[in-house]
Design an enzyme around this catalytic site. Sequence first.
Site, mmCIF file in Angstrom:
data_model
loop_
_atom_site.group_PDB
_atom_site.id
_atom_site.type_symbol
_atom_site.label_atom_id
_atom_site.label_comp_id
_atom_site.label_asym_id
_atom_site.label_seq_id
_atom_site.Cartn_x
_atom_site.Cartn_y
_atom_site.Cartn_z
ATOM 1 C CG HIS A 1 43.773 38.707 44.323
ATOM 2 N ND1 HIS A 1 42.860 39.227 45.241
ATOM 3 C CD2 HIS A 1 43.252 37.798 43.515
ATOM 4 C CE1 HIS A 1 41.648 38.675 44.979
ATOM 5 N NE2 HIS A 1 41.860 37.808 44.041
ATOM 6 C CB CYS B 1 43.583 32.782 42.073
ATOM 7 S SG CYS B 1 44.102 33.147 40.513
ATOM 8 N NE ARG C 1 39.485 35.337 47.779
ATOM 9 C CZ ARG C 1 39.229 36.143 46.675
ATOM 10 N NH1 ARG C 1 39.159 35.511 45.612
ATOM 11 N NH2 ARG C 1 38.981 37.464 46.807
ATOM 12 N NE ARG D 1 38.647 41.788 41.594
ATOM 13 C CZ ARG D 1 38.471 40.267 41.758
ATOM 14 N NH1 ARG D 1 38.090 39.780 40.626
ATOM 15 N NH2 ARG D 1 39.154 39.598 42.313
ATOM 16 C CD GLN E 1 42.746 33.244 45.470
ATOM 17 O OE1 GLN E 1 41.596 33.987 45.073
ATOM 18 N NE2 GLN E 1 42.769 32.166 45.959
ATOM 19 C CG ASP F 1 46.451 34.108 37.825
ATOM 20 O OD1 ASP F 1 45.440 33.798 37.642
ATOM 21 O OD2 ASP F 1 46.838 35.144 38.100
HETATM 22 N N1 NVA Z 1 45.663 37.674 37.480
HETATM 23 C C1 NVA Z 1 44.234 37.498 37.627
HETATM 24 C C2 NVA Z 1 43.618 36.923 38.952
HETATM 25 C C3 NVA Z 1 42.287 36.842 38.774
HETATM 26 C C4 NVA Z 1 41.675 36.476 40.277
HETATM 27 C C5 NVA Z 1 44.084 38.705 37.027
HETATM 28 O O1 NVA Z 1 44.164 39.752 37.376
HETATM 29 O O2 NVA Z 1 42.813 38.647 36.276
HETATM 30 N N1 CP Z 2 40.240 34.347 42.404
HETATM 31 C C1 CP Z 2 39.160 35.503 42.316
HETATM 32 O O1 CP Z 2 39.586 36.679 42.903
HETATM 33 O O2 CP Z 2 37.963 35.353 41.628
HETATM 34 P P1 CP Z 2 37.248 36.466 40.953
HETATM 35 O O3 CP Z 2 37.825 36.939 39.973
HETATM 36 O O4 CP Z 2 35.982 35.527 40.566
HETATM 37 O O5 CP Z 2 36.884 37.299 42.202
#
Ligand code: NVA
Ligand code: CP
Length: 300
Positions: free
Chosen positions: A129, A259, A287, A102, A132, A219
């Site tokens: 993502h 998400c 997930r 990540r 997700q 989101d």
């Molecule tokens: N768009 C959000 C998704 C989190 C799962 C982010 O990138 O923070």
């Molecule tokens: N939706 C998601 O990816 O959650 P986290 O940021 O908690 O991993």
Amino acid sequence: MKHLLKLSDLSGDEIINILNLADQLKYEVKHGISHKKLKGKTLAMIFTKSSTRTRVSFETGMYQLGGNALFLSDKDLQIGRGEPIKDTARVLSRYVDGIMIRTFKQSDVEDLAKYGTVPVINGLTDYCHPCQVLADLMTIREYKGTFKGLKLCFIGDGNNMANSLIVGCIKLGIEVSIACPKEYMPDAETVKWGYEQGKLTITQDPLEAANGADAVYTDVWASMGQESEAIERQKVFKNYQVNDSLMAKAKPDAIVLHCLPAHRGEEITDEVFEKHADEIFDEAENRLHAQKAVMVTLMA
Ligand code: NVA
Ligand code: CP
């Protein structure tokens, strides 16, 4: 399929195969059927951003599959002190059987795959993502029984989620409608691809996007790494909220997906969130099952 870097690398059939395996693994784990398909294998998990779901679902999933997962924060790794991704890729490949990452830049994920010799899984970048959206598609099929004839709308920032939803939904024949301010459009190439390959609408009108939708998705207005823009974004996005009036435009049996994490009172009201909490937390649970399917597909 060697890696999961982004959904555009996968065919519709490859996505369906993962979803079918995810359904099977979910059934097995719920019925106490042991499935140690990754016995003795190790997954390295590199995190340059925070996580609740991704970290815990990968770690637990690996455990259920008989393997082991290593949580590696960039603060502790030498990456944080400037060791190149391409060297990290070659070193980790000598120890582990797969790498989940990540991070911010999609190119870092692609480089891990290019220089390493083990499967790489994208656990979120600024661009996409994919894990997700696999869980989202699994949830949509659980609630709707099919992908045929469905419409999903996404309300808010044209971010990583919007990009992956466009690709994942269109590959499975789901119509997609995105409502976002014009300065916050999804990735231009992804939009172009969506227009060519399926039914995609981009509008600045959330009610138009929600019209007749079977699934309503939203989101956060400010993603990880955009914290300093949060106040400005609250102004720009104030009309891009999933609330009762927006839900009145969707089909009466529409599901709501998020998400997570959610900011109640911003992109979604507490009322809509709580009314659809079962769907949203099934989605979060999925997930685990979807990523186990990805790991078995890539690493078994
Ligand atoms: N768009 C959000 C998704 C989190 C799962 C982010 O990138 O923070
Ligand atoms: N939706 C998601 O990816 O959650 P986290 O940021 O908690 O991993």
